[in-house]
Design an enzyme around this catalytic site. Structure first.
Site, PDB file in Angstrom:
ATOM      1  N   TYR A  74       0.837  -1.202   0.000  1.00  0.00           N
ATOM      2  CA  TYR A  74       0.000   0.000   0.000  1.00  0.00           C
ATOM      3  C   TYR A  74       0.868   1.247   0.000  1.00  0.00           C
ATOM      4  O   TYR A  74       0.601   2.213  -0.700  1.00  0.00           O
ATOM      5  CB  TYR A  74      -0.934   0.012   1.222  1.00  0.00           C
ATOM      6  CG  TYR A  74      -1.972   1.114   1.144  1.00  0.00           C
ATOM      7  CD1 TYR A  74      -3.233   0.857   0.595  1.00  0.00           C
ATOM      8  CD2 TYR A  74      -1.684   2.409   1.577  1.00  0.00           C
ATOM      9  CE1 TYR A  74      -4.171   1.862   0.496  1.00  0.00           C
ATOM     10  CE2 TYR A  74      -2.617   3.420   1.474  1.00  0.00           C
ATOM     11  CZ  TYR A  74      -3.862   3.149   0.927  1.00  0.00           C
ATOM     12  OH  TYR A  74      -4.800   4.144   0.820  1.00  0.00           O
ATOM     13  N   PHE A 126      -8.097  20.403 -25.137  1.00  0.00           N
ATOM     14  CA  PHE A 126      -8.405  18.977 -25.132  1.00  0.00           C
ATOM     15  C   PHE A 126      -9.594  18.801 -24.196  1.00  0.00           C
ATOM     16  O   PHE A 126      -9.709  19.497 -23.190  1.00  0.00           O
ATOM     17  CB  PHE A 126      -7.218  18.112 -24.692  1.00  0.00           C
ATOM     18  CG  PHE A 126      -7.578  16.653 -24.748  1.00  0.00           C
ATOM     19  CD1 PHE A 126      -7.691  16.016 -25.977  1.00  0.00           C
ATOM     20  CD2 PHE A 126      -7.887  15.944 -23.604  1.00  0.00           C
ATOM     21  CE1 PHE A 126      -8.110  14.681 -26.054  1.00  0.00           C
ATOM     22  CE2 PHE A 126      -8.300  14.616 -23.675  1.00  0.00           C
ATOM     23  CZ  PHE A 126      -8.404  13.984 -24.903  1.00  0.00           C
ATOM     24  N   THR A 127     -10.476  17.855 -24.502  1.00  0.00           N
ATOM     25  CA  THR A 127     -11.755  17.702 -23.787  1.00  0.00           C
ATOM     26  C   THR A 127     -11.605  17.688 -22.270  1.00  0.00           C
ATOM     27  O   THR A 127     -12.120  18.572 -21.580  1.00  0.00           O
ATOM     28  CB  THR A 127     -12.454  16.415 -24.253  1.00  0.00           C
ATOM     29  OG1 THR A 127     -11.541  15.330 -24.117  1.00  0.00           O
ATOM     30  CG2 THR A 127     -12.907  16.515 -25.701  1.00  0.00           C
ATOM     31  N   ASP A 217       1.241  19.107 -21.391  1.00  0.00           N
ATOM     32  CA  ASP A 217       0.413  17.916 -21.580  1.00  0.00           C
ATOM     33  C   ASP A 217       1.241  16.990 -22.456  1.00  0.00           C
ATOM     34  O   ASP A 217       1.266  17.128 -23.675  1.00  0.00           O
ATOM     35  CB  ASP A 217      -0.923  18.278 -22.231  1.00  0.00           C
ATOM     36  CG  ASP A 217      -1.820  17.051 -22.405  1.00  0.00           C
ATOM     37  OD1 ASP A 217      -1.309  15.922 -22.323  1.00  0.00           O
ATOM     38  OD2 ASP A 217      -3.024  17.238 -22.644  1.00  0.00           O
ATOM     39  N   LYS A 260      -1.167   6.427 -23.660  1.00  0.00           N
ATOM     40  CA  LYS A 260      -0.835   6.704 -25.058  1.00  0.00           C
ATOM     41  C   LYS A 260       0.628   6.361 -25.318  1.00  0.00           C
ATOM     42  O   LYS A 260       0.976   5.213 -25.448  1.00  0.00           O
ATOM     43  CB  LYS A 260      -1.143   8.169 -25.381  1.00  0.00           C
ATOM     44  CG  LYS A 260      -2.630   8.437 -25.599  1.00  0.00           C
ATOM     45  CD  LYS A 260      -3.356   8.773 -24.341  1.00  0.00           C
ATOM     46  CE  LYS A 260      -4.777   9.236 -24.584  1.00  0.00           C
ATOM     47  NZ  LYS A 260      -5.171  10.346 -23.752  1.00  0.00           N
ATOM     48  N   ARG A 384     -14.790  13.661 -33.927  1.00  0.00           N
ATOM     49  CA  ARG A 384     -14.114  14.800 -33.316  1.00  0.00           C
ATOM     50  C   ARG A 384     -14.642  16.039 -34.029  1.00  0.00           C
ATOM     51  O   ARG A 384     -14.092  16.488 -35.015  1.00  0.00           O
ATOM     52  CB  ARG A 384     -12.577  14.706 -33.457  1.00  0.00           C
ATOM     53  CG  ARG A 384     -11.912  13.879 -32.368  1.00  0.00           C
ATOM     54  CD  ARG A 384     -12.005  14.545 -31.022  1.00  0.00           C
ATOM     55  NE  ARG A 384     -11.345  13.817 -29.944  1.00  0.00           N
ATOM     56  CZ  ARG A 384     -11.903  13.566 -28.757  1.00  0.00           C
ATOM     57  NH1 ARG A 384     -13.153  13.886 -28.513  1.00  0.00           N
ATOM     58  NH2 ARG A 384     -11.231  12.973 -27.807  1.00  0.00           N
ATOM     59  N   PHE A 450     -19.838  13.442 -25.861  1.00  0.00           N
ATOM     60  CA  PHE A 450     -19.525  12.517 -26.956  1.00  0.00           C
ATOM     61  C   PHE A 450     -19.438  11.075 -26.491  1.00  0.00           C
ATOM     62  O   PHE A 450     -19.659  10.150 -27.268  1.00  0.00           O
ATOM     63  CB  PHE A 450     -18.234  12.938 -27.675  1.00  0.00           C
ATOM     64  CG  PHE A 450     -17.020  12.981 -26.780  1.00  0.00           C
ATOM     65  CD1 PHE A 450     -16.746  14.112 -26.019  1.00  0.00           C
ATOM     66  CD2 PHE A 450     -16.151  11.902 -26.709  1.00  0.00           C
ATOM     67  CE1 PHE A 450     -15.630  14.155 -25.202  1.00  0.00           C
ATOM     68  CE2 PHE A 450     -15.033  11.942 -25.889  1.00  0.00           C
ATOM     69  CZ  PHE A 450     -14.778  13.077 -25.134  1.00  0.00           C
TER      70      PHE A 450
HETATM   71  C1  LIG Z   1      -6.008  11.273 -23.388  1.00  0.00           C
HETATM   72  C2  LIG Z   1      -5.583  12.635 -23.182  1.00  0.00           C
HETATM   73  C3  LIG Z   1      -5.723  13.249 -21.934  1.00  0.00           C
HETATM   74  C4  LIG Z   1      -6.450  12.605 -20.761  1.00  0.00           C
HETATM   75  O1  LIG Z   1      -5.883  11.422 -20.378  1.00  0.00           O
HETATM   76  P1  LIG Z   1      -6.751  10.165 -19.849  1.00  0.00           P
HETATM   77  O2  LIG Z   1      -5.692   9.160 -19.510  1.00  0.00           O
HETATM   78  O3  LIG Z   1      -7.648   9.727 -20.940  1.00  0.00           O
HETATM   79  O4  LIG Z   1      -7.495  10.612 -18.643  1.00  0.00           O
HETATM   80  C5  LIG Z   1      -5.240  14.540 -21.805  1.00  0.00           C
HETATM   81  N1  LIG Z   1      -4.671  15.185 -22.836  1.00  0.00           N
HETATM   82  C6  LIG Z   1      -4.532  14.624 -24.043  1.00  0.00           C
HETATM   83  C7  LIG Z   1      -3.900  15.389 -25.150  1.00  0.00           C
HETATM   84  C8  LIG Z   1      -4.989  13.340 -24.267  1.00  0.00           C
HETATM   85  O5  LIG Z   1      -4.872  12.801 -25.484  1.00  0.00           O
END
Ligand SMILES: *Cc1c(COP(=O)(O)O)cnc(C)c1O
Length: 458
Positions: A74, A126-127, A217, A260, A384, A450
């Site tokens: 933990y 970004f969303t 980011d 990613k 998108r 979405f």
């Molecule tokens: C996917 C993504 C995020 C958010 O990450 P999650 O792991 O899906 O929460 C933030 N910024 C960008 C550019 C992304 O592609």
């Protein structure tokens, strides 16, 4: 005669996953039941899944073996320290907070740095990033160059910041109202387009003069580094690994979705070079994610991230990764399918406005096109456009300039034959494009609509 040298995978396949093959009749039924939203399809009804490159990567044998060494303590897990070491070594940030994925990091960082009334400039929204900025009381301001909003513009660095746009914001609001500039590497919403090192250096000089942070980011930083190596003369002899470290060194902190670039299925982190910010984040992560040495992750996940980060920085890996996306893009262009150019890093973005010029934006052209591609071949893509853009605080819709269908490529998952199937499918749909009808939204969730919105055919 000298033959061209193709990209090829720097790995071979050791295990396969069998896929269900469906008929057009099955798919018509499935997409209708899913409210014409590809997010609501059952994954087993999908043949080639290009919904996202997020968490859909194939892990290597080294990552799978690292999972076995996961320390599930933990507190003080050895696996956390391994991940922390990898992040410090390859990205160069000082303090690390693990989170369950990227948005967990965005939540904590936004809450710490943004005060109500603040402005957060960024190279395109970004969303989830913008939503967390807004929930913390901030307002996002787009400072990406105009070329990024033009799907046909061939600018090699469409992720660049327009410093005049930034300067106008600083003059209007004052630098005290701007807690940080949000800089994405390989801008997702622009179609996987990179920012140049030259632009980032200029931005760094500007922000240092005005005492403003840059928060990175870094979700696709290695793909961005690959483009810098390919397109910026000064960097052609530098490795992706070296370029990534230099990018990070020009920023003050970061949020990362390891799902990613970092070649895993789940995970993320927040990083900062500031002790005070770290202190507060370490406090806050306990509330939202978990203790500061696991942040919602299993020990084994942190081990896989540590290995994945290193693998993602290999030049051959990025060459094959981006090469595969380019192969698919060129195939589509041979069939005259309109796509965003230059071809980006993590997928092909089909221009639905040009594909379906007879539909208005309120008839959801990208959403319709994604449904049609699924019906044709079982290839799952995503919208998108206006659906993803959502609504403003005053309740009116955002009308984004770009209306796109994203064919996002998971890393190390599909073969060149799959690419051919995908290109042939979009070509089929293109041939009957005039017969494609729009949609109407019949259910709209309050946040990030979405993901769960439902539609019916007009
Ligand atoms: C996917 C993504 C995020 C958010 O990450 P999650 O792991 O899906 O929460 C933030 N910024 C960008 C550019 C992304 O592609």
């Amino acid at each position: 005669m000298k033959h061209k040298k193709s990209w090829a995978e720097p790995y071979r396949i050791k295990m396969v996953e069998l896929l269900k093959m469906t008929s057009e009749k099955d798919r018509k039924k499935a997409i209708k039941e899913a409210g014409y939203n590809t997010f609501l399809l059952k994954a087993e009804d999908v043949y080639i899944d290009l919904l996202t490159d997020s968490g859909t990567n194939a892990m290597s044998d080294m990552q799978w073996s690292a999972l076995m060494t996961g320390d599930e303590a933990y507190a003080g897990s050895k696996s956390f320290y391994n991940m922390e070491k990898a992040i410090q070594k390859y990205y160069g940030y000082k303090y690390i907070i693990p989170t369950h994925q990227g948005r967990g990091a965005e939540n904590i960082l936004s809450k710490i740095l943004i005060k109500p009334g603040d402005i957060v400039p960024g190279n395109m929204y970004f969303t989830t990033t913008r939503l967390h900025q807004e929930l913390a009381g901030g307002t996002f301001a787009d400072i990406i160059i105009d070329e990024a909003h033009d799907p046909k513009n061939l600018h090699p660095f469409k992720g660049n910041v327009d410093l005049d746009k930034l300067d106008a914001l600083v003059k209007k609001h004052g630098s005290k109202k701007i807690p940080y500039i949000s800089i994405a590497t390989n801008v997702n919403m622009a179609g996987g387009q990179p920012i140049s090192m030259a632009n980032l250096k200029e931005l760094r000089a500007y922000t240092q003069k005005h005492g403003i942070r840059i928060i990175h980011d870094m979700t696709r930083v290695a793909e961005n580094a690959y483009f810098i190596q390919q397109r910026e003369e000064e960097y052609k002899n530098k490795s992706v690994m070296e370029i990534v470290k230099e990018i990070c060194s020009l920023t003050d902190g970061a949020t990362m979705s390891a799902k990613k670039d970092a070649l895993v299925n789940i995970g993320g982190f927040m990083a900062t070079n500031e002790w005070d910010v770290y202190e507060e984040a370490r406090n806050m992560v306990v509330v939202y994610e978990g203790l500061h040495t696991y942040g919602g992750l299993a020990g084994r996940d942190m081990e896989a991230i540590a290995v994945g980060i290193k693998e993602s920085l290999d030049d051959n890996h990025q060459h094959a990764r981006v090469g595969q996306v380019e192969y698919l893009g060129h195939k589509m262009m041979e069939f005259n399918v309109p796509i965003v150019l230059p071809i980006g890093g993590h997928g092909i973005f089909v221009d639905a406005k040009e594909f379906l010029p007879h539909l208005t934006q309120d008839q959801f052209p990208s959403q319709s096109l994604a449904a049609e591609v699924y019906i044709d071949s079982g290839v799952r893509t995503m919208e998108r456009g206006i659906v993803s853009a959502g609504r403003k605080a005053d309740g009116t819709n955002y009308y984004p300039k770009l209306e796109l269908v994203r064919f996002t490529m998971p890393r190390r998952v599909y073969t060149q034959a799959h690419m051919d199937v995908i290109a042939e499918s979009i070509a089929n749909v293109y041939d009957r494009r005039h017969k494609i009808k729009g949609l109407k939204m019949v259910y709209e969730p309050k946040y990030l609509r979405f993901f769960q919105a439902r539609f019916e055919k007009l």
